[in-house]
Scaffold this motif. Structure first.
Motif, mmCIF file in Angstrom:
data_model
loop_
_atom_site.group_PDB
_atom_site.id
_atom_site.type_symbol
_atom_site.label_atom_id
_atom_site.label_comp_id
_atom_site.label_asym_id
_atom_site.label_seq_id
_atom_site.Cartn_x
_atom_site.Cartn_y
_atom_site.Cartn_z
ATOM 1 N N THR A 106 3.451 6.734 -10.314
ATOM 2 C CA THR A 106 3.368 7.883 -10.970
ATOM 3 C C THR A 106 2.076 8.419 -11.147
ATOM 4 O O THR A 106 1.917 10.319 -10.830
ATOM 5 C CB THR A 106 3.880 7.503 -12.415
ATOM 6 O OG1 THR A 106 4.939 6.393 -12.471
ATOM 7 C CG2 THR A 106 3.833 8.664 -13.300
ATOM 8 N N PHE A 107 1.197 7.650 -11.634
ATOM 9 C CA PHE A 107 -0.563 8.095 -12.188
ATOM 10 C C PHE A 107 -1.104 8.210 -10.631
ATOM 11 O O PHE A 107 -1.878 6.801 -10.219
ATOM 12 C CB PHE A 107 -1.031 8.234 -13.395
ATOM 13 C CG PHE A 107 -0.183 8.480 -14.240
ATOM 14 C CD1 PHE A 107 0.436 9.262 -14.632
ATOM 15 C CD2 PHE A 107 0.429 7.013 -14.908
ATOM 16 C CE1 PHE A 107 1.051 9.798 -15.748
ATOM 17 C CE2 PHE A 107 0.976 7.528 -15.907
ATOM 18 C CZ PHE A 107 1.519 8.749 -16.139
ATOM 19 N N GLY A 108 -1.632 9.812 -9.796
ATOM 20 C CA GLY A 108 -2.983 9.288 -8.929
ATOM 21 C C GLY A 108 -4.553 8.966 -9.325
ATOM 22 O O GLY A 108 -4.458 8.846 -10.608
ATOM 23 N N CYS A 140 16.908 8.171 -10.168
ATOM 24 C CA CYS A 140 15.428 7.675 -11.325
ATOM 25 C C CYS A 140 15.131 8.955 -12.265
ATOM 26 O O CYS A 140 15.358 10.088 -11.714
ATOM 27 C CB CYS A 140 14.051 7.118 -10.360
ATOM 28 S SG CYS A 140 13.056 6.778 -10.515
ATOM 29 N N TYR A 141 14.798 8.202 -13.753
ATOM 30 C CA TYR A 141 14.465 9.616 -14.288
ATOM 31 C C TYR A 141 13.503 9.223 -14.470
ATOM 32 O O TYR A 141 12.969 10.176 -15.734
ATOM 33 C CB TYR A 141 15.430 9.265 -15.328
ATOM 34 C CG TYR A 141 16.718 8.960 -14.932
ATOM 35 C CD1 TYR A 141 17.483 10.694 -14.918
ATOM 36 C CD2 TYR A 141 17.765 8.281 -15.317
ATOM 37 C CE1 TYR A 141 18.483 10.956 -14.591
ATOM 38 C CE2 TYR A 141 18.986 8.409 -14.816
ATOM 39 C CZ TYR A 141 19.845 9.873 -13.949
ATOM 40 O OH TYR A 141 20.431 9.616 -14.007
ATOM 41 N N ALA A 142 12.249 8.225 -14.799
ATOM 42 C CA ALA A 142 11.731 8.633 -15.342
ATOM 43 C C ALA A 142 10.121 7.003 -14.190
ATOM 44 O O ALA A 142 11.041 5.969 -13.529
ATOM 45 C CB ALA A 142 10.991 7.626 -16.521
ATOM 46 N N GLN A 149 9.357 8.977 -2.759
ATOM 47 C CA GLN A 149 9.674 9.301 -4.324
ATOM 48 C C GLN A 149 10.931 9.037 -4.385
ATOM 49 O O GLN A 149 11.945 8.520 -3.102
ATOM 50 C CB GLN A 149 10.002 10.780 -4.484
ATOM 51 C CG GLN A 149 8.888 11.547 -4.184
ATOM 52 C CD GLN A 149 7.893 11.778 -5.195
ATOM 53 O OE1 GLN A 149 8.456 11.463 -6.073
ATOM 54 N NE2 GLN A 149 6.831 11.956 -5.628
ATOM 55 N N LEU A 150 11.560 8.082 -5.404
ATOM 56 C CA LEU A 150 12.701 7.067 -5.474
ATOM 57 C C LEU A 150 13.755 8.422 -5.918
ATOM 58 O O LEU A 150 13.558 9.109 -6.098
ATOM 59 C CB LEU A 150 12.876 6.231 -6.780
ATOM 60 C CG LEU A 150 11.758 5.303 -6.993
ATOM 61 C CD1 LEU A 150 11.539 4.275 -7.995
ATOM 62 C CD2 LEU A 150 11.683 4.457 -5.438
ATOM 63 N N GLY A 151 15.095 7.920 -5.101
ATOM 64 C CA GLY A 151 16.217 8.724 -5.669
ATOM 65 C C GLY A 151 16.586 9.303 -6.561
ATOM 66 O O GLY A 151 15.860 9.481 -7.518
#
Length: 155
Positions: free
Chosen positions: A65-67, A83-85, A78-80
């Motif tokens: 999530t955080f780079g 995925c919501y979060a 990216q998950l499909g």
């Protein structure tokens, strides 16, 4: 969480290749790490960046999530749509340190480095050419100068 991770690693058959440690991440010696899986807030990643860039070239860091600020990921997944979060994973491959002046036969290669991104010039006598299409992935380096592609390993 350490005990759970150790059990899961054992069940997956990778316990001999994984190490889980409970402690202060800012004080921990991570210098021998070859793979790091992180789910940290941006401020924590920023505070650890100096440790990350000093890891052995080729070390893989996967952040969720955080780079890592200022460092472009080598790959993003990216998950499909289900995925919501926390749906992105970023792969960073620690680059070799190549900034500085290098000798290429009679020519002098001057490189500037920002993580795995390179810029620079090649000079021979009074002639000077810019470096283009430069890539650094771990110890593997490639760039083009005056239409000639150069590839190699940095050790």
């Amino acid at each position: 969480m350490v005990a759970l991770s150790e059990r899961n690693a054992k069940a997956a058959g990778v316990a001999d290749r994984a190490r889980f440690v409970q402690g202060d991440m800012f004080e921990a010696d991570i210098s021998q790490a070859t793979v790091m899986a992180l789910f940290l807030l941006p401020d924590n990643l920023r505070r650890l960046t100096d440790k990350f860039v000093n890891l052995r070239p080729g070390t893989r860091i996967v952040a969720n999530t955080f780079g890592i600020a200022g460092w472009n990921p080598d790959q993003i997944t990216q998950l499909g749509s289900a995925c919501y979060a926390w749906c992105s994973a970023m792969l960073y491959i620690v680059p070799a340190k190549v900034a500085g002046s290098w000798s290429l036969g009679n020519a002098r290669l001057q490189l500037e480095q920002n993580f795995q991104e390179l810029t620079g010039t090649l000079s021979e006598g009074a002639q000077q050419w810019p470096v283009s299409e430069a890539k650094l992935r771990g110890e593997q380096i490639s760039f083009t100068v005056n239409g000639v592609r150069h590839e190699g390993s940095v050790t």
